[in-house]
Design a protein around this motif. Structure first.
Motif, short mmCIF file in Angstrom:
data_model
loop_
_atom_site.label_atom_id
_atom_site.label_comp_id
_atom_site.label_asym_id
_atom_site.label_seq_id
_atom_site.Cartn_x
_atom_site.Cartn_y
_atom_site.Cartn_z
N PHE A 6 0.80 -1.09 0.08
CA PHE A 6 0.20 -0.13 0.12
C PHE A 6 0.85 1.25 -0.14
CE2 PHE A 6 -2.01 3.44 2.64
CZ PHE A 6 -3.22 3.42 2.13
N LEU A 7 0.89 2.17 -1.00
CA LEU A 7 1.36 3.29 -1.13
C LEU A 7 0.64 4.71 -0.99
CD1 LEU A 7 4.33 4.50 -1.67
CD2 LEU A 7 4.04 4.22 -4.11
N LEU A 8 0.64 5.15 0.07
CA LEU A 8 0.02 6.65 0.21
C LEU A 8 0.82 7.77 0.06
CD1 LEU A 8 -2.82 7.77 0.81
CD2 LEU A 8 -2.27 7.38 3.28
N PHE A 9 0.47 8.59 -0.89
CA PHE A 9 0.98 9.79 -1.32
C PHE A 9 -0.16 11.04 -1.05
CE2 PHE A 9 4.20 8.90 -4.73
CZ PHE A 9 5.07 8.14 -3.96
N ASP A 10 0.25 12.34 -0.66
CA ASP A 10 -0.67 13.40 -0.72
C ASP A 10 -1.43 13.68 -2.15
OD1 ASP A 10 1.62 14.68 -1.74
OD2 ASP A 10 1.82 15.59 0.15
N GLU A 11 -0.48 14.05 -3.07
CA GLU A 11 -1.03 14.07 -4.34
C GLU A 11 -0.02 13.70 -5.38
OE1 GLU A 11 -0.94 18.56 -4.93
OE2 GLU A 11 1.37 18.39 -4.40
N THR A 21 8.12 6.03 -9.79
CA THR A 21 8.89 5.34 -10.78
C THR A 21 9.79 4.69 -10.12
OG1 THR A 21 8.05 6.91 -12.31
CG2 THR A 21 9.81 5.52 -13.03
N SER A 22 10.66 5.29 -9.34
CA SER A 22 11.88 4.70 -8.69
C SER A 22 11.58 3.71 -7.82
CB SER A 22 12.64 5.99 -8.04
OG SER A 22 13.04 7.03 -8.88
N PHE A 23 10.61 3.79 -7.22
CA PHE A 23 9.98 2.80 -6.26
C PHE A 23 9.62 1.42 -6.98
CE2 PHE A 23 6.78 0.66 -3.52
CZ PHE A 23 7.44 0.48 -2.26
N LEU A 24 8.88 1.75 -8.11
CA LEU A 24 8.58 0.63 -9.08
C LEU A 24 9.91 -0.15 -9.43
CD1 LEU A 24 5.74 1.75 -11.10
CD2 LEU A 24 5.51 0.32 -9.04
N ASP A 25 10.81 0.90 -10.11
CA ASP A 25 12.10 0.34 -10.58
C ASP A 25 12.78 -0.44 -9.33
OD1 ASP A 25 11.55 1.38 -12.89
OD2 ASP A 25 12.90 2.99 -12.62
N ALA A 26 12.97 -0.14 -8.08
CA ALA A 26 13.58 -0.62 -7.11
C ALA A 26 12.85 -2.19 -6.61
CB ALA A 26 13.76 0.15 -5.73
N MET A 27 11.68 -2.11 -6.94
CA MET A 27 10.90 -3.23 -6.62
C MET A 27 11.02 -4.46 -7.68
SD MET A 27 9.62 -2.66 -3.55
CE MET A 27 8.91 -4.36 -3.26
N ASN A 28 11.54 -3.93 -8.85
CA ASN A 28 11.80 -4.99 -9.88
C ASN A 28 10.86 -6.29 -9.91
OD1 ASN A 28 13.48 -5.88 -12.03
ND2 ASN A 28 14.67 -6.92 -10.87
N ASN A 29 9.30 -5.65 -10.02
CA ASN A 29 8.51 -6.70 -10.23
C ASN A 29 8.19 -7.64 -8.93
OD1 ASN A 29 7.36 -5.67 -12.43
ND2 ASN A 29 9.00 -6.61 -13.85
N ASP A 34 -0.25 -0.89 -4.76
CA ASP A 34 -1.48 0.01 -4.91
C ASP A 34 -1.13 1.45 -4.32
OD1 ASP A 34 -2.46 -2.26 -6.25
OD2 ASP A 34 -3.51 -2.99 -4.18
N ILE A 35 -1.29 2.45 -5.30
CA ILE A 35 -0.97 3.51 -4.99
C ILE A 35 -2.25 4.27 -4.62
CG2 ILE A 35 -0.77 4.49 -7.45
CD1 ILE A 35 1.08 6.59 -6.18
#
Length: 82
Positions: A6-11, A21-29, A34-35
């Motif tokens: 679970f990824l929660l951003f303000d906006e 995008t960096s987070f997705l790249d680091a997770m490498n599938n 879910d954002i």
């Protein structure tokens, strides 16, 4: 089995998009991400966290200064919150 995060951003803005995008790249599938966005609304923040509680492996929450946010975050499993 993939972790479900679970990824929660303000906006969403260009800075947050870069972080995402960096987070997705680091997770490498290696995880499902879910954002969500609370748009600086404490009621939405609370609703999103309450409805997600227990449904995710990890909770990644962008720092916020919303009044009452700390007590809401404390309802999540401490070891799984970032």
């Amino acid at each position: 089995m993939l972790e479900n995060n679970f990824l929660l951003f303000d906006e969403l803005n260009s800075f947050k998009e870069d972080i995402y995008t960096s987070f997705l790249d680091a997770m490498n599938n290696k995880a499902q991400i879910d954002i969500f966005f609370h748009h600086f609304n404490i009621d939405m923040f609370k609703k999103l966290i309450n409805e997600s509680n227990g449904n995710y492996s990890k909770y990644i929450i962008m720092p916020t200064n919303l009044v009452g946010a700390t007590s809401i975050i404390k309802t999540l499993p401490k070891q799984d919150v970032y």
